[in-house]
Structures are given as structure tokens and as C-alpha cells.
Design a protein around this motif. Structure first.
Motif, PDB file in Angstrom:
ATOM      1  N   UNK A   1      34.528  58.948  20.593  1.00 17.27           N
ATOM      2  CA  UNK A   1      35.596  59.812  21.110  1.00 17.27           C
ATOM      3  C   UNK A   1      36.319  59.154  22.276  1.00 17.27           C
ATOM      4  N   UNK A   2      35.593  58.380  23.086  1.00 20.47           N
ATOM      5  CA  UNK A   2      36.236  57.670  24.199  1.00 20.47           C
ATOM      6  C   UNK A   2      37.141  56.558  23.681  1.00 20.47           C
ATOM      7  N   UNK A   3      36.727  55.901  22.592  1.00 22.32           N
ATOM      8  CA  UNK A   3      37.550  54.869  21.969  1.00 22.32           C
ATOM      9  C   UNK A   3      38.848  55.471  21.423  1.00 22.32           C
ATOM     10  N   UNK A   4      38.729  56.627  20.780  1.00 23.35           N
ATOM     11  CA  UNK A   4      39.923  57.305  20.267  1.00 23.35           C
ATOM     12  C   UNK A   4      40.831  57.754  21.408  1.00 23.35           C
ATOM     13  N   UNK A   5      40.217  58.193  22.507  1.00 22.28           N
ATOM     14  CA  UNK A   5      40.989  58.585  23.694  1.00 22.28           C
ATOM     15  C   UNK A   5      41.783  57.389  24.211  1.00 22.28           C
ATOM     16  N   UNK A   6      41.162  56.205  24.214  1.00 20.05           N
ATOM     17  CA  UNK A   6      41.840  54.987  24.654  1.00 20.05           C
ATOM     18  C   UNK A   6      43.016  54.660  23.743  1.00 20.05           C
ATOM     19  N   UNK A   7      42.829  54.821  22.436  1.00 17.48           N
ATOM     20  CA  UNK A   7      43.893  54.489  21.481  1.00 17.48           C
ATOM     21  C   UNK A   7      45.094  55.424  21.609  1.00 17.48           C
ATOM     22  N   UNK A   8      44.862  56.621  22.113  1.00 18.15           N
ATOM     23  CA  UNK A   8      45.955  57.589  22.254  1.00 18.15           C
ATOM     24  C   UNK A   8      46.800  57.354  23.500  1.00 18.15           C
ATOM     25  N   UNK A   9      46.340  56.457  24.374  1.00 18.47           N
ATOM     26  CA  UNK A   9      47.077  56.210  25.610  1.00 18.47           C
ATOM     27  C   UNK A   9      48.333  55.380  25.317  1.00 18.47           C
ATOM     28  N   UNK A  10      49.481  55.768  25.867  1.00 25.52           N
ATOM     29  CA  UNK A  10      50.734  55.031  25.630  1.00 25.52           C
ATOM     30  C   UNK A  10      50.649  53.535  25.925  1.00 25.52           C
ATOM     31  N   UNK A  11      50.011  53.095  27.031  1.00 26.87           N
ATOM     32  CA  UNK A  11      49.926  51.641  27.272  1.00 26.87           C
ATOM     33  C   UNK A  11      49.195  50.898  26.154  1.00 26.87           C
ATOM     34  N   UNK A  12      48.121  51.514  25.620  1.00 23.30           N
ATOM     35  CA  UNK A  12      47.384  50.880  24.527  1.00 23.30           C
ATOM     36  C   UNK A  12      48.254  50.756  23.290  1.00 23.30           C
ATOM     37  N   UNK A  13      48.942  51.827  22.948  1.00 22.25           N
ATOM     38  CA  UNK A  13      49.808  51.809  21.769  1.00 22.25           C
ATOM     39  C   UNK A  13      50.946  50.809  21.937  1.00 22.25           C
ATOM     40  N   UNK A  14      51.445  50.695  23.172  1.00 23.72           N
ATOM     41  CA  UNK A  14      52.537  49.767  23.432  1.00 23.72           C
ATOM     42  C   UNK A  14      52.079  48.314  23.248  1.00 23.72           C
ATOM     43  N   UNK A  15      50.888  47.991  23.771  1.00 24.41           N
ATOM     44  CA  UNK A  15      50.357  46.635  23.631  1.00 24.41           C
ATOM     45  C   UNK A  15      50.157  46.282  22.161  1.00 24.41           C
TER      46      UNK A  15
END
Length: 224
Positions: A31-45
Motif C-alpha cells: 500500500x505504501x508503494x501504491x501511495x508512492x506511485x500516486x504522487x505527482x512527482x513520481x508520475x512525472x519522473x
């Protein structure tokens, strides 16, 4: 239905306590990994890497492989953060439960037993920044024994202990991804006070957010 017994920690419980805590924390990695993937900076990278590689290579294979490797690395980083937290917690207090909880004033550690097996844990001690409150810590129940009301009973045990000693409230912290825990605390009357990102660099990178909850028990602070 099997009966649930809540009792104070004994030395013989130490390995079971460590196992329950470690397993409970490890369950939050997905769930923490999915939370990270939902963050705009992660998606942008991820998007920038994909677009840059597909433009330069004229192929889907290389960008897909690169994004896959980035995702695998990100998940491994989340695992590292949790393993570090588990190791720190074990070193900080779970390797010396007697010294941290059982032998100190207004502190205690309980276990929940079902059929002579330790299946849940919880502890409390005076809050460092709010002397009028106790802090609920180390709450965890084995997945195989959830849905039996054990977590609620453990919370009630801490609340009763806190009230009996004249403290004004119980304070606890839980992560933003622990939605089941949040529902339990709010159902029991805990109020959400604030959300904040853990100040450690590794936690900031994955935007590891904690929620502070408070359960008021009495208007006055700790009595003399």
C-alpha cells in the motif's frame, strides 16, 4: 468463538511480540508503494523517462524496460525504508520491553492471547511532547485473527489504563495508508489532529505521511 485474553507482557512473549510487529509493518509495503506511485512527482519522473527514451530510441521496448526497472527500484526502496523502521523500533524498545515499558511509571505493554497463543500487541507510555497524555504504540494483530475485536479491545485497555492514571487523553500515530486502522480509531472516538510527513530524508522521498489521532478522556490533565 475463541475467548480473547488481554494480559501484561511476560519475558516469554518476546519472540512472538517481535514477530507480530515485524509482520504487521511488512504488510504495509504494497500500500505504501501504491501511495508512492500516486504522487505527482513520481508520475512525472516516470512519464519524462518514458517520453525521453521513446523519442530517442524510436522503440517501445527500451522505455518500457527502463520504467519497469525504475518501478522495481522504487519498490525496493520502500522495502528498505520499512526494514529500517522495523530495525530501529526493535533496537529502540522492543529488544528491551521491560526497560522501556514495564519498569517505567505510567507505561505498560500488553499482549492478546487466543487459545494460549499471542496474536496481538499494544503498548503505551507518556507522550514526549504532551505530558498530560499517554501515547499508544506498537498496536498490531495477526492477520489470521483480525475481525475478532482484538484491536478494539487492546485500544480500550490502553484507554482504561490512561484514564485510571488521571491522564487527559491518548495520542497515537498511524500512517496514511493504514485505512483500516484509521476507521477503527475514528469509530472509537479518536479525533484526527493533523497529517505530517516524517522528517527523515528517506521518508520524505516516498512522501511517508503520518496521521496524529487523539482520544480525550477527561477535561483535566494528569492529577497529582
Amino acid at each position: 468463538m475463541a475467548s480473547i485474553q488481554i494480559r501484561r507482557y511476560r519475558d516469554a512473549d518476546v519472540e512472538a511480540v517481535k514477530e507480530i510487529f515485524t509482520m504487521g509493518m511488512s504488510e504495509h509495503v504494497p500500500s505504501s508503494f501504491m501511495h508512492l506511485l500516486k504522487q505527482p512527482p513520481t508520475q512525472m519522473v516516470l512519464m519524462c523517462v518514458f517520453c525521453a527514451l521513446i523519442t530517442s530510441s524510436k522503440s517501445f521496448l527500451l522505455p518500457i524496460l527502463a520504467v519497469t526497472l525504475l518501478l522495481a527500484g522504487a519498490r525496493q526502496f520502500v522495502v528498505h525504508v520499512f526494514n529500517r523502521y522495523i530495525d530501529t523500533s526493535l533496537e529502540k524498545d522492543l529488544n528491551d520491553i521491560n526497560g522501556t515499558y514495564m519498569e517505567k511509571k505510567d507505561s505498560c505493554f500488553w499482549v492478546a492471547e487466543v487459545e494460549d497463543r499471542v496474536v496481538g500487541i499494544v503498548a503505551c507510555l507518556p507522550h514526549e511532547k504532551t505530558p498530560a497524555c499517554l501515547e499508544l504504540k506498537r498496536m498490531s494483530v495477526l492477520r489470521s485473527h483480525r475481525g475478532m475485536g482484538i484491536a478494539k479491545t487492546l485500544c480500550q485497555t490502553v484507554a482504561g489504563f490512561t484514564r485510571d492514571r488521571g491522564y487527559a487523553a491518548v495520542i497515537l500515530y498511524t500512517s496514511v495508508v493504514q485505512t483500516d486502522a484509521q476507521k477503527l480509531y475514528e469509530h472509537m472516538g479518536f479525533e484526527k489532529i493533523r497529517e505530517f510527513v516524517v522528517p527523515e530524508i528517506a521518508a520524505k522521498i516516498i512522501n511517508f505521511t503520518l496521521i496524529e489521532y487523539r482520544l480525550d478522556l477527561q477535561k483535566d490533565g494528569k492529577s497529582d
